[in-house]
Design a protein around this motif. Structure first.
Motif, short mmCIF file in Angstrom:
data_model
loop_
_atom_site.label_atom_id
_atom_site.label_comp_id
_atom_site.label_asym_id
_atom_site.label_seq_id
_atom_site.Cartn_x
_atom_site.Cartn_y
_atom_site.Cartn_z
N UNK A 36 5.56 0.22 -12.26
CA UNK A 36 6.83 -0.42 -11.95
C UNK A 36 6.86 -1.88 -12.41
N UNK A 37 5.76 -2.60 -12.24
CA UNK A 37 5.75 -4.01 -12.58
C UNK A 37 5.95 -4.25 -14.08
N UNK A 38 5.75 -3.21 -14.88
CA UNK A 38 5.93 -3.35 -16.33
C UNK A 38 7.40 -3.32 -16.74
N UNK A 39 8.26 -2.93 -15.82
CA UNK A 39 9.70 -2.94 -16.11
C UNK A 39 10.23 -4.36 -16.05
N UNK A 40 11.15 -4.67 -16.93
CA UNK A 40 11.67 -6.05 -17.03
C UNK A 40 12.31 -6.52 -15.74
N UNK A 41 12.95 -5.61 -14.99
CA UNK A 41 13.70 -6.01 -13.80
C UNK A 41 12.89 -5.89 -12.52
N UNK A 42 11.54 -5.77 -12.64
CA UNK A 42 10.71 -5.54 -11.45
C UNK A 42 9.57 -6.55 -11.37
N UNK A 43 9.30 -7.01 -10.15
CA UNK A 43 8.18 -7.92 -9.91
C UNK A 43 7.33 -7.34 -8.77
N UNK A 44 6.01 -7.34 -8.97
CA UNK A 44 5.07 -6.89 -7.94
C UNK A 44 4.58 -8.10 -7.16
N UNK A 45 4.76 -8.07 -5.83
CA UNK A 45 4.35 -9.20 -4.99
C UNK A 45 3.29 -8.76 -3.97
N UNK A 46 2.34 -9.64 -3.77
CA UNK A 46 1.29 -9.44 -2.77
C UNK A 46 1.74 -10.08 -1.47
N UNK A 47 1.80 -9.28 -0.41
CA UNK A 47 2.25 -9.80 0.88
C UNK A 47 1.10 -10.22 1.78
N UNK A 48 -0.04 -9.57 1.64
CA UNK A 48 -1.17 -9.88 2.49
C UNK A 48 -2.20 -8.77 2.42
N UNK A 49 -3.22 -8.89 3.26
CA UNK A 49 -4.33 -7.95 3.25
C UNK A 49 -4.35 -7.14 4.54
N UNK A 50 -4.65 -5.87 4.43
CA UNK A 50 -4.74 -5.00 5.60
C UNK A 50 -6.08 -5.20 6.31
N UNK A 51 -6.26 -4.53 7.44
CA UNK A 51 -7.50 -4.67 8.20
C UNK A 51 -8.70 -4.14 7.44
N UNK A 52 -8.50 -3.15 6.58
CA UNK A 52 -9.58 -2.62 5.75
C UNK A 52 -9.71 -3.35 4.42
#
Length: 375
Positions: free
Chosen positions: A124-140
């Motif tokens: 998905x992040x390779x599409x021009x209209x899409x950005x991948x965002x990191x929100x945080x880390x899980x417990x694992x």
């Protein structure tokens, strides 16, 4: 004969496996929790030999009524999952299969692997209209990720989608994948029209730890994320904590939370009529959305579902209620079946990953029907 669940989302406990005619199994509980219902395991046996399996101790599972009228999912290639006729006696689920190949997999629903999840995000992040965002880390220690689809602009509506708060509800991520793929198709008129007016914030897997661990309903700490939206914490429910913080920073005009229901063999939505902020405007938006979805697909219906909350009596620890109240917005819990859609049954495949994906695409048609009315 050999049975194993030592893989992504695997879950089964072998009680007896020395006779192919009497294989006895049980499901492990979610970590630090009494919930159990999700299973996923592999069986290696003799080709053409009939194998009869019995999953026991189901009277105390999370949703015993979920086994009534339910047929197990099976696959030889882990791509095409078909249904195996099953019988529930109140405590045990029994099913039989003569193996066409030496290795077969069984699961509560078509699994959605963590690797596929990572592939979905990366593609998905390779599409021009899409950005991948990191929100945080899980417990694992896994990434909690969000896809932002569309060009951000304050004038555009902010539409949020979350899926798989309950990790065993893998149909939710299959549905989210269908939505994402349609939104990223620049030849799709519905997608183009929506992205002219809105930006989508999609968290396709709210519970990656529970998904990998083979949990039904909880995260790594045994917490039901869909009861954490009033007071999430980094110690118990960082997944909700990070998403809710992002919602507060960005804003929300509409919210869909994707789920699966163990017992009801239908697709349906649950609204926020019980929140204190409920109004004629929100009621009108709910009606517009449902009517558009009814017209878009025969897979949806509005006769069967959950009982409606009385005014002011909504449980505000539940995501759709909490978000609807906090942002005074259209907020729906979207439910899909583990069994089949009784209004459009498919004896061979039941409710399937492919139908989930198509339903996700259809949800965008209903979203387009309300997008201009959200503010």
């Amino acid at each position: 004969m050999h049975i194993s669940s030592q893989f992504d989302s695997g879950n089964i406990r072998v009680i007896q496996a020395d006779d192919p005619n009497n294989i006895v199994l049980a499901i492990n509980k979610d970590n630090q929790s009494d919930f159990y219902q999700w299973f996923h395991f592999g069986l290696r046996g003799e080709v053409n030999q009939l194998h009869t399996l019995r999953i026991t101790e189901l009277a105390k599972s999370a949703y015993p009524k979920g086994w009534e009228g339910y047929n197990v999912c099976a696959s030889y290639d882990r791509q095409t999952w078909f249904r195996v006729e099953s019988e529930f006696d109140g405590d045990s689920l029994t099913f039989s299969l003569a193996l066409e190949h030496a290795q077969v997999y069984f699961a509560y629903f078509t699994p959605y692997s963590y690797e596929r999840h990572l592939d979905l995000l990366s593609d998905a992040q390779c599409a021009a209209q899409c950005e991948l965002r990191f929100l945080g880390e899980t417990l694992d220690g896994r990434d909690l990720s969000m896809l932002v689809i569309g060009e951000e602009d304050d004038a555009k509506r902010k539409i949020w989608i979350t899926a798989r708060q309950h990790p065993g509800e893998s149909m939710a991520e299959w549905c989210a994948e269908g939505m994402i793929n349609r939104l990223l198709d620049d030849q799709d008129g519905v997608a183009r029209a929506l992205l002219n007016d809105a930006v989508f914030y999609i968290v396709p897997n709210m519970n990656p730890d529970g998904s990998v661990r083979g949990h039904l309903r909880t995260n790594a700490a045994g917490i039901n994320l869909n009861r954490e939206w009033a007071t999430p914490s980094l110690e118990k429910s960082p997944e909700v904590y990070y998403v809710l913080n992002a919602m507060r920073e960005i804003g929300v005009d509409m919210y869909l939370d994707l789920h699966g229901d163990e017992a009801l063999p239908y697709n349906f939505v649950a609204g926020s009529e019980g929140i204190p902020a409920y109004s004629a405007h929100l009621a009108d938006l709910e009606s517009r959305f449902k009517q558009a979805l009814l017209q878009a697909t025969p897979e949806f219906q509005d006769e069967y579902g959950y009982a409606k909350d009385a005014p002011g009596q909504a449980n505000l620890t539940i995501a759709s209620n909490a978000v609807g109240q906090a942002f005074t917005c259209l907020a729906y819990t979207v439910e899909m079946p583990f069994k089949d859609n009784n209004n459009l049954p498919d004896p061979l495949f039941g409710w399937s990953a492919q139908r989930c994906q198509q339903f996700g695409e259809d949800l965008l048609v209903a979203t387009r029907a309300v997008v201009s009315h959200l503010r």
